[in-house]
Design a protein around this motif. Sequence first.
Motif, PDB file in Angstrom:
ATOM      1  N   ALA A 100       0.827  -1.212   0.000  1.00 18.93           N
ATOM      2  CA  ALA A 100       0.000   0.000   0.000  1.00 18.93           C
ATOM      3  C   ALA A 100       0.859   1.258   0.000  1.00 18.93           C
ATOM      4  O   ALA A 100       0.572   2.218  -0.726  1.00 18.93           O
ATOM      5  N   LEU A 101       1.922   1.281   0.822  1.00 13.53           N
ATOM      6  CA  LEU A 101       2.806   2.449   0.858  1.00 13.53           C
ATOM      7  C   LEU A 101       3.502   2.626  -0.488  1.00 13.53           C
ATOM      8  O   LEU A 101       3.585   3.743  -1.014  1.00 13.53           O
ATOM      9  N   ALA A 102       3.997   1.530  -1.074  1.00 15.90           N
ATOM     10  CA  ALA A 102       4.657   1.619  -2.377  1.00 15.90           C
ATOM     11  C   ALA A 102       3.689   2.126  -3.436  1.00 15.90           C
ATOM     12  O   ALA A 102       4.068   2.908  -4.321  1.00 15.90           O
ATOM     13  N   ALA A 103       2.420   1.700  -3.361  1.00 20.33           N
ATOM     14  CA  ALA A 103       1.426   2.157  -4.334  1.00 20.33           C
ATOM     15  C   ALA A 103       1.178   3.661  -4.189  1.00 20.33           C
ATOM     16  O   ALA A 103       1.026   4.379  -5.193  1.00 20.33           O
ATOM     17  N   GLN A 104       1.149   4.166  -2.942  1.00 21.01           N
ATOM     18  CA  GLN A 104       0.960   5.597  -2.731  1.00 21.01           C
ATOM     19  C   GLN A 104       2.149   6.384  -3.269  1.00 21.01           C
ATOM     20  O   GLN A 104       1.981   7.451  -3.870  1.00 21.01           O
ATOM     21  N   VAL A 105       3.353   5.870  -3.043  1.00 23.71           N
ATOM     22  CA  VAL A 105       4.550   6.525  -3.569  1.00 23.71           C
ATOM     23  C   VAL A 105       4.508   6.548  -5.092  1.00 23.71           C
ATOM     24  O   VAL A 105       4.786   7.572  -5.734  1.00 23.71           O
ATOM     25  N   ALA A 106       4.136   5.413  -5.695  1.00 22.40           N
ATOM     26  CA  ALA A 106       4.071   5.326  -7.158  1.00 22.40           C
ATOM     27  C   ALA A 106       3.040   6.295  -7.717  1.00 22.40           C
ATOM     28  O   ALA A 106       3.271   6.941  -8.754  1.00 22.40           O
ATOM     29  N   ALA A 398       2.896  14.618   8.659  1.00 24.51           N
ATOM     30  CA  ALA A 398       3.362  14.525   7.275  1.00 24.51           C
ATOM     31  C   ALA A 398       3.218  13.099   6.784  1.00 24.51           C
ATOM     32  O   ALA A 398       2.903  12.190   7.546  1.00 24.51           O
ATOM     33  N   GLY A 399       3.449  12.905   5.493  1.00 21.81           N
ATOM     34  CA  GLY A 399       3.329  11.584   4.890  1.00 21.81           C
ATOM     35  C   GLY A 399       4.695  10.955   4.699  1.00 21.81           C
ATOM     36  O   GLY A 399       5.591  11.557   4.118  1.00 21.81           O
ATOM     37  N   TYR A 400       4.849   9.723   5.185  1.00 21.72           N
ATOM     38  CA  TYR A 400       6.115   9.019   4.984  1.00 21.72           C
ATOM     39  C   TYR A 400       6.489   8.964   3.505  1.00 21.72           C
ATOM     40  O   TYR A 400       7.649   9.163   3.141  1.00 21.72           O
ATOM     41  N   GLY A 401       5.493   8.661   2.666  1.00 19.18           N
ATOM     42  CA  GLY A 401       5.782   8.456   1.254  1.00 19.18           C
ATOM     43  C   GLY A 401       5.366   9.589   0.358  1.00 19.18           C
ATOM     44  O   GLY A 401       5.329   9.415  -0.864  1.00 19.18           O
ATOM     45  N   ASP A 402       5.043  10.741   0.911  1.00 19.78           N
ATOM     46  CA  ASP A 402       4.615  11.868   0.082  1.00 19.78           C
ATOM     47  C   ASP A 402       5.811  12.372  -0.726  1.00 19.78           C
ATOM     48  O   ASP A 402       6.839  12.754  -0.166  1.00 19.78           O
ATOM     49  N   ARG A 403       5.676  12.388  -2.039  1.00 14.80           N
ATOM     50  CA  ARG A 403       6.801  12.751  -2.886  1.00 14.80           C
ATOM     51  C   ARG A 403       6.755  14.212  -3.321  1.00 14.80           C
ATOM     52  O   ARG A 403       7.709  14.703  -3.912  1.00 14.80           O
ATOM     53  N   LEU A 404       5.639  14.906  -3.077  1.00 13.69           N
ATOM     54  CA  LEU A 404       5.572  16.328  -3.390  1.00 13.69           C
ATOM     55  C   LEU A 404       6.010  17.148  -2.190  1.00 13.69           C
ATOM     56  O   LEU A 404       7.034  17.826  -2.216  1.00 13.69           O
ATOM     57  N   SER A 405       5.248  17.069  -1.129  1.00 12.27           N
ATOM     58  CA  SER A 405       5.640  17.720   0.122  1.00 12.27           C
ATOM     59  C   SER A 405       6.297  16.660   0.997  1.00 12.27           C
ATOM     60  O   SER A 405       5.636  15.927   1.729  1.00 12.27           O
ATOM     61  N   THR A 406       7.593  16.557   0.904  1.00 12.92           N
ATOM     62  CA  THR A 406       8.320  15.464   1.540  1.00 12.92           C
ATOM     63  C   THR A 406       8.373  15.643   3.062  1.00 12.92           C
ATOM     64  O   THR A 406       8.133  16.741   3.578  1.00 12.92           O
ATOM     65  N   PRO A 407       8.684  14.575   3.805  1.00 11.19           N
ATOM     66  CA  PRO A 407       8.791  14.701   5.257  1.00 11.19           C
ATOM     67  C   PRO A 407       9.787  15.769   5.700  1.00 11.19           C
ATOM     68  O   PRO A 407       9.612  16.387   6.745  1.00 11.19           O
ATOM     69  N   GLY A 408      10.818  16.012   4.896  1.00 15.37           N
ATOM     70  CA  GLY A 408      11.785  17.041   5.259  1.00 15.37           C
ATOM     71  C   GLY A 408      11.169  18.418   5.333  1.00 15.37           C
ATOM     72  O   GLY A 408      11.590  19.268   6.126  1.00 15.37           O
ATOM     73  N   GLN A 409      10.158  18.689   4.489  1.00  9.06           N
ATOM     74  CA  GLN A 409       9.468  19.971   4.555  1.00  9.06           C
ATOM     75  C   GLN A 409       8.762  20.134   5.900  1.00  9.06           C
ATOM     76  O   GLN A 409       8.786  21.203   6.509  1.00  9.06           O
ATOM     77  N   ALA A 410       8.134  19.061   6.379  1.00  9.89           N
ATOM     78  CA  ALA A 410       7.442  19.127   7.679  1.00  9.89           C
ATOM     79  C   ALA A 410       8.439  19.295   8.821  1.00  9.89           C
ATOM     80  O   ALA A 410       8.167  20.004   9.797  1.00  9.89           O
ATOM     81  N   ARG A 411       9.594  18.669   8.715  1.00 11.79           N
ATOM     82  CA  ARG A 411      10.600  18.800   9.776  1.00 11.79           C
ATOM     83  C   ARG A 411      11.088  20.244   9.869  1.00 11.79           C
ATOM     84  O   ARG A 411      11.316  20.762  10.962  1.00 11.79           O
ATOM     85  N   ARG A 412      11.237  20.919   8.721  1.00 10.13           N
ATOM     86  CA  ARG A 412      11.643  22.327   8.753  1.00 10.13           C
ATOM     87  C   ARG A 412      10.568  23.179   9.410  1.00 10.13           C
ATOM     88  O   ARG A 412      10.847  24.086  10.173  1.00 10.13           O
ATOM     89  N   ARG A 413       9.298  22.876   9.100  1.00  9.24           N
ATOM     90  CA  ARG A 413       8.203  23.652   9.688  1.00  9.24           C
ATOM     91  C   ARG A 413       8.157  23.460  11.194  1.00  9.24           C
ATOM     92  O   ARG A 413       7.755  24.357  11.924  1.00  9.24           O
ATOM     93  N   ASN A 414       8.593  22.290  11.669  1.00 13.43           N
ATOM     94  CA  ASN A 414       8.525  22.010  13.104  1.00 13.43           C
ATOM     95  C   ASN A 414       9.674  22.637  13.875  1.00 13.43           C
ATOM     96  O   ASN A 414       9.768  22.496  15.092  1.00 13.43           O
ATOM     97  N   CYS A 415      10.594  23.315  13.146  1.00 12.61           N
ATOM     98  CA  CYS A 415      11.656  24.123  13.771  1.00 12.61           C
ATOM     99  C   CYS A 415      12.478  23.320  14.781  1.00 12.61           C
ATOM    100  O   CYS A 415      12.793  23.802  15.875  1.00 12.61           O
ATOM    101  N   GLY A 416      12.814  22.093  14.415  1.00 11.58           N
ATOM    102  CA  GLY A 416      13.703  21.318  15.267  1.00 11.58           C
ATOM    103  C   GLY A 416      13.021  20.553  16.368  1.00 11.58           C
ATOM    104  O   GLY A 416      13.642  19.736  17.030  1.00 11.58           O
ATOM    105  N   ARG A 417      11.738  20.797  16.602  1.00 12.48           N
ATOM    106  CA  ARG A 417      11.040  20.066  17.650  1.00 12.48           C
ATOM    107  C   ARG A 417      10.886  18.606  17.236  1.00 12.48           C
ATOM    108  O   ARG A 417      10.591  18.301  16.092  1.00 12.48           O
ATOM    109  N   ARG A 418      11.090  17.693  18.165  1.00 12.37           N
ATOM    110  CA  ARG A 418      10.973  16.284  17.847  1.00 12.37           C
ATOM    111  C   ARG A 418       9.531  15.946  17.503  1.00 12.37           C
ATOM    112  O   ARG A 418       8.599  16.309  18.208  1.00 12.37           O
ATOM    113  N   LEU A 419       9.348  15.233  16.404  1.00 14.42           N
ATOM    114  CA  LEU A 419       8.013  14.868  15.961  1.00 14.42           C
ATOM    115  C   LEU A 419       7.718  13.429  16.351  1.00 14.42           C
ATOM    116  O   LEU A 419       8.484  12.531  16.055  1.00 14.42           O
TER     117      LEU A 419
END
Length: 455
Positions: A100-106, A398-419
């Motif tokens: 299912a995750l691979a299908a979402q990534v695809a 955020a989405g583990y497999g989101d290829r548009l708005s990647t998890p790294g974008q959410a980590r930047r928004r969280n300003c270093g706070r542990r998610l």
Amino acid sequence: MNEGRPDPVDAAAPGGFPSPAKAVAAISDVASAAVRLPLAPFQAGVTTARGRWRTLARALERRSLVRASRAVPRTLRFVGRALLSGEVDEAVPRPALSIALAAQVALDEALLAVAMTPSRFPLRADYHRVSRELADARALFGRRGWLADPASYHRTPPPLRPQDVTWSRHRTLGARYEQTPYERMSFDSGFAPRRQEPGGDRWRSFAANDTAAVTILRHDDGPRPWVVGVHGFCMGFALADFRGLHADLLHRELGFNVAMPVLPLHGPRRVTRISGEPFLSFELMNGVHGMTQSIWDIRRLLGWIRAQGAPSISVYGVSLGGYIAALLAGLEDGLDSVVAGIPVSDFPGLFHAHSPHHIRARSIEHKILGGPAEDVYRVISPLGFAPRLPRHRRFVFAGYGDRLSTPGQARRRNCGRRLRCRESTSTKTSKEKPSGIRDTSETTALIVCMWAVGV
């Protein structure tokens, strides 16, 4: 002493034969010609084949299915990285891999590839115009002090009066594919870029965008807490927003009043066939004006909701709506909670990551990316604003497999706070993990939003 004498190497040999140097040069020329002679047809064939391949590649590039096939190797690369490194993006630990995750990534990769149609690539004149607009905007924003103080760029909109609002009633299919009645609230946005802002004339020419629209679901038994749901890119239609933002769950099961504003150039405000297309395009100043008008319209809506006696107001945005929700948290006082779902935090960085190589290279060459865009977008970047509500009332998933708005974008928004990482399959069960980010389940966001306002 030897001045005027011929060089012994160049001197003619006895008997009138050429010098050794000239003889070697002549032999070399003959040998080179002899080598080139049999290779000439081969080289011509290679040149012809290369030209035909480029023509074929351009023709195939115009086919959506061909571009969509790129999803296969890219998905395999995602899975391979997760298996080999144990991460999916920028120190984000991988979840349990599944079909299912691979299908979402695809699916994400296929949609991205299909969107990169050559017919929408910028032309040479576009690079010059966008570069000039960004340079002028950076100079103007610097002179006015907006780069140093981004909040001062945003003007306070006037309040909505009863006579400013037009109402209509509609129905759409809800989450259970049953007819759901809702109200449509319309009013004149009243927003316009300042006259001296680059790209302002183009933005003002979008006449359909002048009328703001909001989908309203409310109870008739007295004051209720409100949730303002902000949709994602290419949405803005009631059917899509009801399902994408789980409006039925929020309204019927959790008891909220729900307001879903239509973002500029989306849904009934669109000016092209594709909802929101000019909002996020190569015309980068459109993004600045679009984000600014989104905040303007939503702040007018928030004032109207407060006038209805709302005991609490939460904002929940997904994708593009998550970006706007995060930006709103740095500009608007009095919000009880903000949930940024699958958010983008850096649009110039996103354009850099997803643009084809030749567009990225030309954008840097024309001084679009790599400085000017990043500076101008500072006035609408959530990363440049201190949130106006406490940390325990702000949430990011955020989405583990989101290829548009990647998890790294959410980590930047969280300003270093542990998610915290939570994988959720329903509203009643969840499994905690020690660190990471939330998965793509929006149900998790609704649980968080419900908890934030004390329901």
